[in-house]
Design a protein around this motif. Sequence first.
Motif, PDB file in Angstrom:
ATOM      1  N   ARG A 152      -8.657   5.485  19.164  1.00  0.00           N
ATOM      2  CA  ARG A 152      -8.520   4.032  19.250  1.00  0.00           C
ATOM      3  C   ARG A 152      -7.633   3.632  20.433  1.00  0.00           C
ATOM      4  O   ARG A 152      -7.868   2.614  21.087  1.00  0.00           O
ATOM      5  N   SER A 153      -6.616   4.426  20.714  1.00  0.00           N
ATOM      6  CA  SER A 153      -5.749   4.160  21.851  1.00  0.00           C
ATOM      7  C   SER A 153      -6.536   4.231  23.162  1.00  0.00           C
ATOM      8  O   SER A 153      -6.377   3.376  24.053  1.00  0.00           O
ATOM      9  N   ASP A 154      -7.392   5.234  23.282  1.00  0.00           N
ATOM     10  CA  ASP A 154      -8.210   5.383  24.489  1.00  0.00           C
ATOM     11  C   ASP A 154      -9.164   4.200  24.651  1.00  0.00           C
ATOM     12  O   ASP A 154      -9.399   3.725  25.780  1.00  0.00           O
ATOM     13  N   ARG A 171       0.818  -1.226   0.000  1.00  0.00           N
ATOM     14  CA  ARG A 171       0.000   0.000   0.000  1.00  0.00           C
ATOM     15  C   ARG A 171       0.847   1.269   0.000  1.00  0.00           C
ATOM     16  O   ARG A 171       0.301   2.371  -0.157  1.00  0.00           O
ATOM     17  N   LYS A 172       2.139   1.142   0.236  1.00  0.00           N
ATOM     18  CA  LYS A 172       3.044   2.298   0.253  1.00  0.00           C
ATOM     19  C   LYS A 172       2.541   3.391   1.193  1.00  0.00           C
ATOM     20  O   LYS A 172       2.451   4.575   0.845  1.00  0.00           O
ATOM     21  N   LEU A 173       2.227   2.979   2.413  1.00  0.00           N
ATOM     22  CA  LEU A 173       1.675   3.896   3.408  1.00  0.00           C
ATOM     23  C   LEU A 173       2.774   4.746   4.039  1.00  0.00           C
ATOM     24  O   LEU A 173       3.929   4.335   4.105  1.00  0.00           O
ATOM     25  N   LYS A 174       2.393   5.917   4.502  1.00  0.00           N
ATOM     26  CA  LYS A 174       3.331   6.777   5.214  1.00  0.00           C
ATOM     27  C   LYS A 174       3.406   6.316   6.666  1.00  0.00           C
ATOM     28  O   LYS A 174       2.712   6.825   7.553  1.00  0.00           O
ATOM     29  N   CYS A 175       4.240   5.322   6.902  1.00  0.00           N
ATOM     30  CA  CYS A 175       4.373   4.739   8.230  1.00  0.00           C
ATOM     31  C   CYS A 175       5.718   4.021   8.315  1.00  0.00           C
ATOM     32  O   CYS A 175       6.478   3.989   7.337  1.00  0.00           O
ATOM     33  N   TRP A 201      -7.024   3.136   9.278  1.00  0.00           N
ATOM     34  CA  TRP A 201      -6.657   3.738  10.564  1.00  0.00           C
ATOM     35  C   TRP A 201      -5.689   4.903  10.379  1.00  0.00           C
ATOM     36  O   TRP A 201      -5.845   5.950  11.004  1.00  0.00           O
ATOM     37  N   LEU A 202      -4.711   4.732   9.508  1.00  0.00           N
ATOM     38  CA  LEU A 202      -3.735   5.797   9.284  1.00  0.00           C
ATOM     39  C   LEU A 202      -4.377   7.009   8.616  1.00  0.00           C
ATOM     40  O   LEU A 202      -3.966   8.148   8.860  1.00  0.00           O
ATOM     41  N   SER A 203      -5.392   6.760   7.799  1.00  0.00           N
ATOM     42  CA  SER A 203      -6.067   7.866   7.115  1.00  0.00           C
ATOM     43  C   SER A 203      -6.837   8.756   8.087  1.00  0.00           C
ATOM     44  O   SER A 203      -7.161   9.896   7.768  1.00  0.00           O
ATOM     45  N   GLU A 204      -7.123   8.251   9.274  1.00  0.00           N
ATOM     46  CA  GLU A 204      -7.862   9.011  10.274  1.00  0.00           C
ATOM     47  C   GLU A 204      -6.969  10.001  11.023  1.00  0.00           C
ATOM     48  O   GLU A 204      -7.464  10.813  11.814  1.00  0.00           O
ATOM     49  N   GLY A 205      -5.670   9.894  10.803  1.00  0.00           N
ATOM     50  CA  GLY A 205      -4.732  10.837  11.399  1.00  0.00           C
ATOM     51  C   GLY A 205      -4.505  10.611  12.885  1.00  0.00           C
ATOM     52  O   GLY A 205      -4.958   9.620  13.471  1.00  0.00           O
TER      53      GLY A 205
END
Length: 404
Positions: free
Chosen positions: A349-351, A232-236, A338-342
């Motif tokens: 999600r962490s909470d 997906r070549k995600l920024k991560c 998930w990454l698209s949600e910033g």
Amino acid sequence: MPKRVLFIMSDTGGGHRAAAEAIRDALIAKYGDEVQCQMVDGFRHYSPFPFKYMPEFYPWLINHSKSSWGVGYKLSNTRRRAKVAAQAIYLTAEKRLKRMLREYPADVVVSVHSVLTHLAMQAMMSQEKRPPFVVVVTDLVSTHMFWYDRRADRTLVPTLPALERGLEAGIKAEQMRITGLPVHPQFEKKLLDKAVARQQLGWDANLPAILMVGGGEGMGPLYKVARAINSRKLKCQLIIIAGRNKTLKEKLEESDWNQPVKVYGFVTDMPKLMAAADILVTKAGPATISEAAIAGLPLILFDAIPGQEEGNVDFVVENKAGEYAPTPKQVADAAQQWLSEGAAGLKRRSDAARSIAKPNAVWEIAEEIWEYAHKPAITTNRRNILKDVVERSKLLNSLQSLTD
């Protein structure tokens, strides 16, 4: 004189030993020289062939025939069948289990293994007097009937569904307590600030981090999942724990990647790794889920052991602490979403993950065990020879009826 605590476990998966060690270390931290703890592997050292090889057989079976394991798990998961199966195993291991109790005299006995619960209880019932018996259930939600013995003095369970299963097994509500799953007392203490953890690990300070774990043995389709995310070549940045699986580690290290990737073998600093990550991709193991919740790390679950871990998936999803993605493509879809949600989405999600955490579980369990270690020995109703013969005859008839 120190109070003696005997933990009965087996290395059939890492969770049983880890739970026993967590409780042991909490007891020592809290009560110091006043407590003396011993751990024994009831299968490896006090069972005959083939049960003595269960620590080797279990991971092999999970890796090579999960469906067979699931069938066996579900077929045996009734009160009657679990009792008959446990009694049948006990008949083969009776002398060894009694020897175990002689070799490890204790003020309280603690079982952290489902199958060994009934076996240990049965062996103790052969004594004129026995120590109190505490069961610490180390499966999270989908608890097998093996865990529940009405003769146990205390059964500590991690979740409400596990307590409800105990009620189905005939255990009184006052015999049980929901504590959560025991996580090592040092885990929470070692959780660093995210920026500090990343700096110490040498990770990129600005890119979201996806931590991928397949257990100590690097089980599951970890490579395929990693490659699906990579496509997906995600920024991560990807952080992959291959565990003791050297072949997997080499394969990952030799691959080309579209984003920064760090590959680790077996690690001992999981609190730091979880503190530094934003997303955890893993199988639905109870210990991993419990640790991730304490770290506030949302989960994408790609695998679950049939029967045994299926309820864990429902628990995570229903509490919005994560998502179930059983194929590499679905994992990649979830990670991309998930990454698209910033940062705000990851924080939400962490909470949610942190909301299911029970960081004090290990201390509460240690306090319960300490309380029972101070109770007097319990007089048992020892069976006579005639009753033993009748009981064994009933067992043989039950075994025959199950196979008909």
